[in-house]
Scaffold this motif. Structure first.
Motif, mmCIF file in Angstrom:
data_model
loop_
_atom_site.group_PDB
_atom_site.id
_atom_site.type_symbol
_atom_site.label_atom_id
_atom_site.label_comp_id
_atom_site.label_asym_id
_atom_site.label_seq_id
_atom_site.Cartn_x
_atom_site.Cartn_y
_atom_site.Cartn_z
ATOM 1 N N VAL A 103 0.828 -1.216 0.000
ATOM 2 C CA VAL A 103 0.000 0.000 0.000
ATOM 3 C C VAL A 103 0.859 1.261 0.000
ATOM 4 O O VAL A 103 0.537 2.257 -0.656
ATOM 5 C CB VAL A 103 -0.939 0.012 1.240
ATOM 6 C CG1 VAL A 103 -1.562 1.377 1.473
ATOM 7 C CG2 VAL A 103 -2.019 -1.040 1.082
ATOM 8 N N PHE A 104 1.994 1.187 0.711
ATOM 9 C CA PHE A 104 2.821 2.381 0.869
ATOM 10 C C PHE A 104 3.532 2.806 -0.424
ATOM 11 O O PHE A 104 4.047 3.917 -0.512
ATOM 12 C CB PHE A 104 3.828 2.176 2.013
ATOM 13 C CG PHE A 104 3.162 2.142 3.371
ATOM 14 C CD1 PHE A 104 2.767 3.317 3.989
ATOM 15 C CD2 PHE A 104 2.908 0.925 4.004
ATOM 16 C CE1 PHE A 104 2.135 3.299 5.228
ATOM 17 C CE2 PHE A 104 2.283 0.900 5.249
ATOM 18 C CZ PHE A 104 1.891 2.083 5.861
ATOM 19 N N SER A 105 3.565 1.922 -1.411
ATOM 20 C CA SER A 105 4.148 2.307 -2.714
ATOM 21 C C SER A 105 3.109 2.937 -3.625
ATOM 22 O O SER A 105 3.443 3.468 -4.685
ATOM 23 C CB SER A 105 4.720 1.101 -3.444
ATOM 24 O OG SER A 105 5.372 0.257 -2.563
ATOM 25 N N GLU A 106 1.844 2.852 -3.242
ATOM 26 C CA GLU A 106 0.794 3.433 -4.093
ATOM 27 C C GLU A 106 0.894 4.955 -4.099
ATOM 28 O O GLU A 106 1.405 5.566 -3.172
ATOM 29 C CB GLU A 106 -0.588 3.008 -3.588
ATOM 30 C CG GLU A 106 -0.886 1.539 -3.794
ATOM 31 C CD GLU A 106 -2.163 1.092 -3.090
ATOM 32 O OE1 GLU A 106 -2.418 -0.128 -3.072
ATOM 33 O OE2 GLU A 106 -2.895 1.949 -2.540
ATOM 34 N N ASN A 107 0.313 5.527 -5.151
ATOM 35 C CA ASN A 107 0.341 6.961 -5.334
ATOM 36 C C ASN A 107 -0.864 7.619 -4.665
ATOM 37 O O ASN A 107 -1.944 7.050 -4.631
ATOM 38 C CB ASN A 107 0.305 7.216 -6.849
ATOM 39 C CG ASN A 107 0.780 8.581 -7.198
ATOM 40 O OD1 ASN A 107 1.856 8.981 -6.758
ATOM 41 N ND2 ASN A 107 0.001 9.308 -7.964
ATOM 42 N N TRP A 108 -0.654 8.829 -4.140
ATOM 43 C CA TRP A 108 -1.752 9.554 -3.483
ATOM 44 C C TRP A 108 -1.742 11.006 -3.916
ATOM 45 O O TRP A 108 -0.671 11.579 -4.154
ATOM 46 C CB TRP A 108 -1.585 9.457 -1.956
ATOM 47 C CG TRP A 108 -2.792 9.932 -1.205
ATOM 48 C CD1 TRP A 108 -3.903 9.201 -0.882
ATOM 49 C CD2 TRP A 108 -3.000 11.263 -0.686
ATOM 50 N NE1 TRP A 108 -4.789 9.999 -0.194
ATOM 51 C CE2 TRP A 108 -4.268 11.262 -0.065
ATOM 52 C CE3 TRP A 108 -2.259 12.438 -0.690
ATOM 53 C CZ2 TRP A 108 -4.814 12.398 0.552
ATOM 54 C CZ3 TRP A 108 -2.788 13.575 -0.089
ATOM 55 C CH2 TRP A 108 -4.051 13.542 0.524
ATOM 56 N N LYS A 109 -2.920 11.593 -4.044
ATOM 57 C CA LYS A 109 -3.021 12.989 -4.504
ATOM 58 C C LYS A 109 -3.842 13.856 -3.555
ATOM 59 O O LYS A 109 -4.864 13.415 -3.040
ATOM 60 C CB LYS A 109 -3.738 13.044 -5.861
ATOM 61 C CG LYS A 109 -2.967 12.527 -7.035
ATOM 62 C CD LYS A 109 -3.751 12.875 -8.315
ATOM 63 C CE LYS A 109 -3.243 12.117 -9.514
ATOM 64 N NZ LYS A 109 -3.652 10.687 -9.524
ATOM 65 N N LEU A 110 -3.391 15.096 -3.411
ATOM 66 C CA LEU A 110 -4.205 16.123 -2.760
ATOM 67 C C LEU A 110 -4.612 17.075 -3.866
ATOM 68 O O LEU A 110 -3.742 17.604 -4.572
ATOM 69 C CB LEU A 110 -3.381 16.857 -1.696
ATOM 70 C CG LEU A 110 -4.116 17.976 -0.937
ATOM 71 C CD1 LEU A 110 -5.214 17.393 -0.055
ATOM 72 C CD2 LEU A 110 -3.130 18.765 -0.081
ATOM 73 N N ARG A 111 -5.918 17.272 -4.035
ATOM 74 C CA ARG A 111 -6.364 18.092 -5.162
ATOM 75 C C ARG A 111 -7.548 18.975 -4.805
ATOM 76 O O ARG A 111 -8.207 18.789 -3.784
ATOM 77 C CB ARG A 111 -6.746 17.187 -6.336
ATOM 78 C CG ARG A 111 -8.012 16.360 -6.083
ATOM 79 C CD ARG A 111 -8.174 15.248 -7.094
ATOM 80 N NE ARG A 111 -8.130 15.740 -8.444
ATOM 81 C CZ ARG A 111 -7.848 14.962 -9.500
ATOM 82 N NH1 ARG A 111 -7.605 13.667 -9.325
ATOM 83 N NH2 ARG A 111 -7.825 15.463 -10.699
ATOM 84 N N ASN A 112 -7.774 19.958 -5.645
ATOM 85 C CA ASN A 112 -8.984 20.755 -5.559
ATOM 86 C C ASN A 112 -9.554 20.739 -6.963
ATOM 87 O O ASN A 112 -9.157 21.527 -7.812
ATOM 88 C CB ASN A 112 -8.642 22.179 -5.102
ATOM 89 C CG ASN A 112 -9.896 22.976 -4.781
ATOM 90 O OD1 ASN A 112 -11.011 22.521 -5.038
ATOM 91 N ND2 ASN A 112 -9.720 24.159 -4.222
ATOM 92 N N GLY A 113 -10.425 19.789 -7.218
ATOM 93 C CA GLY A 113 -10.930 19.605 -8.581
ATOM 94 C C GLY A 113 -9.786 19.245 -9.507
ATOM 95 O O GLY A 113 -9.086 18.258 -9.275
ATOM 96 N N ASP A 114 -9.558 20.100 -10.509
ATOM 97 C CA ASP A 114 -8.521 19.804 -11.502
ATOM 98 C C ASP A 114 -7.119 20.199 -11.053
ATOM 99 O O ASP A 114 -6.131 19.815 -11.672
ATOM 100 C CB ASP A 114 -8.821 20.547 -12.824
ATOM 101 C CG ASP A 114 -9.997 19.913 -13.540
ATOM 102 O OD1 ASP A 114 -10.260 18.716 -13.277
ATOM 103 O OD2 ASP A 114 -10.653 20.607 -14.346
ATOM 104 N N THR A 115 -7.025 21.012 -10.006
ATOM 105 C CA THR A 115 -5.700 21.453 -9.535
ATOM 106 C C THR A 115 -5.118 20.426 -8.582
ATOM 107 O O THR A 115 -5.720 20.108 -7.555
ATOM 108 C CB THR A 115 -5.811 22.809 -8.794
ATOM 109 O OG1 THR A 115 -6.594 23.694 -9.589
ATOM 110 C CG2 THR A 115 -4.439 23.407 -8.541
ATOM 111 N N ILE A 116 -3.943 19.906 -8.937
ATOM 112 C CA ILE A 116 -3.279 18.941 -8.060
ATOM 113 C C ILE A 116 -2.260 19.708 -7.216
ATOM 114 O O ILE A 116 -1.347 20.320 -7.753
ATOM 115 C CB ILE A 116 -2.527 17.864 -8.888
ATOM 116 C CG1 ILE A 116 -3.419 17.278 -9.972
ATOM 117 C CG2 ILE A 116 -1.912 16.815 -7.954
ATOM 118 C CD1 ILE A 116 -4.255 16.123 -9.588
ATOM 119 N N TYR A 117 -2.433 19.680 -5.905
ATOM 120 C CA TYR A 117 -1.489 20.366 -5.014
ATOM 121 C C TYR A 117 -0.266 19.506 -4.728
ATOM 122 O O TYR A 117 0.847 19.987 -4.586
ATOM 123 C CB TYR A 117 -2.152 20.696 -3.673
ATOM 124 C CG TYR A 117 -3.292 21.677 -3.746
ATOM 125 C CD1 TYR A 117 -3.146 22.888 -4.417
ATOM 126 C CD2 TYR A 117 -4.508 21.396 -3.132
ATOM 127 C CE1 TYR A 117 -4.184 23.795 -4.471
ATOM 128 C CE2 TYR A 117 -5.547 22.302 -3.170
ATOM 129 C CZ TYR A 117 -5.387 23.506 -3.843
ATOM 130 O OH TYR A 117 -6.407 24.391 -3.879
#
Lengths: 164, 175
Positions: A103-117
């Motif tokens: 699980v720890f190799s998986e990718n994670w995103k913080l976003r606001n709609g289309d904007t990826i922070y």
């Protein structure tokens, strides 16, 4: 040793001092802030109380999208604040304890709609969340001091407690 | 270094070095903003002065080497003289020196060495004995982040812009 084992132990350890600090924040001080550009005591303490709960969506989901709304803590009393922390910690711990190494190799995103922070591996995201909590808890310790609330010993003695 | 012996992995050190470099870049930004004329300022009579707090953040990186190289730290055997910077440049140079030494020390740490016991003591009195990884993680890295968080409040209270750290601050890095 599984990756989660180190995190679980560290989060357990760090939670002790965090809880002690939250227990000491009187509701009368919730709206206080040390500077006009600072967070209020409630805002900062609520954030600190919330953060270990983030492990749930960081491990069990692949992103957090602010556009879908995020409920911020709004405690009315010290007990509310501590209860909120306990609930978030329990939920975050549950997710951590069930995380296998892959699980720890998986990718994670913080976003606001289309904007990826922010986009990073779940390993980095969990790691940075612990550091991030420690950062804001450090700030909170100054808020306590400024309100003459005794600062607990955290990594070593404070000027108030735990002198060696 | 002996490259002929059984290959030892150092995945843990690799992760710690990456993290230390990331965090140190942010720490450096904060220290660069601490003006020497504010070194004696403190927000409360029981607080550390700004210069001492900032120097403490810089010097703590230097705890990495004794964590990696030694089985213990004994206050009774130490001749600790706190570094006292006169200028912001000296403060930042102290951080750079300690960060570089820390990274060099980490490069020699094998994965298995992190699970050896390490003690903090004052002569006969042992404060704690825990695995080296817990010392590095808690007493060094998290401890730095803790005091750096305090320093960020000191900056704000002096109207010095707080850099974006884990996300935007009220002053910089707005999303």
């Amino acid at each position: 040793m599984a990756i989660k084992d180190g995190f679980v132990k560290e989060v357990e350890q760090e939670s002790v001092a965090t809880r002690k600090m939250l227990e000491r924040i009187p509701a009368e001080s919730f709206d206080w802030k040390p500077h006009e550009r600072s967070m209020t005591m409630k805002g900062l303490a609520g954030l600190v109380a919330d953060m270990f709960g983030w492990f749930s969506f960081m491990i069990d989901q692949d992103e957090l999208d602010f556009a879908k709304g995020y409920e911020r803590p709004d405690p009315k009393t010290t007990q509310d604040l501590v209860n909120f922390f306990d609930k978030k910690l329990a939920a975050g711990m549950e997710s951590l304890k069930n995380a296998d190494d892959a699980v720890f190799s998986e990718n994670w995103k913080l976003r606001n709609g289309d904007t990826i922070y922010w986009e990073a591996s779940k390993l980095d995201v969990v790691r940075q969340t612990i550091n991030h909590m420690v950062h804001h808890r450090g700030q909170l310790s100054v808020f306590l001091r400024l309100k003459d609330i005794p600062v607990p010993a955290i990594y070593g003695p404070s000027a108030d407690e735990g002198q060696m | 270094m002996d490259s002929t012996s059984t290959a030892k992995t150092n995945n843990i050190a690799a992760g710690l070095i990456k993290e230390l470099e990331q965090e140190a870049a942010v720490t450096r930004k904060l220290l660069e903003r601490v003006p020497a004329e504010k070194f004696d300022w403190k927000p409360h009579e029981k607080s550390m002065p700004m210069g001492r707090l900032a120097t403490h953040v810089a010097e703590m990186h230097g705890w990495t080497k004794p964590t990696v190289d030694d089985p213990e730290l004994d206050f009774a055997k130490m001749d600790y003289k706190p570094f006292e910077p006169k200028t912001t440049e000296e403060l930042v140079a102290h951080l750079d020196k300690n960060v570089n030494e820390a990274i060099e020390a980490l490069k020699n740490a094998s994965d298995e060495a992190w699970f050896e016991d390490w003690s903090l003591r004052n002569g006969e009195q042992i404060y704690f004995t825990i695995p080296k990884i817990a010392v590095m993680r808690g007493m060094v890295l998290n401890h730095i982040v803790h005091h750096r968080g305090q320093l960020s409040v000191y900056l704000r209270l002096n109207d010095i812009p707080v850099p974006a750290m884990y996300g935007p601050s009220a002053d910089e890095g707005q999303m």
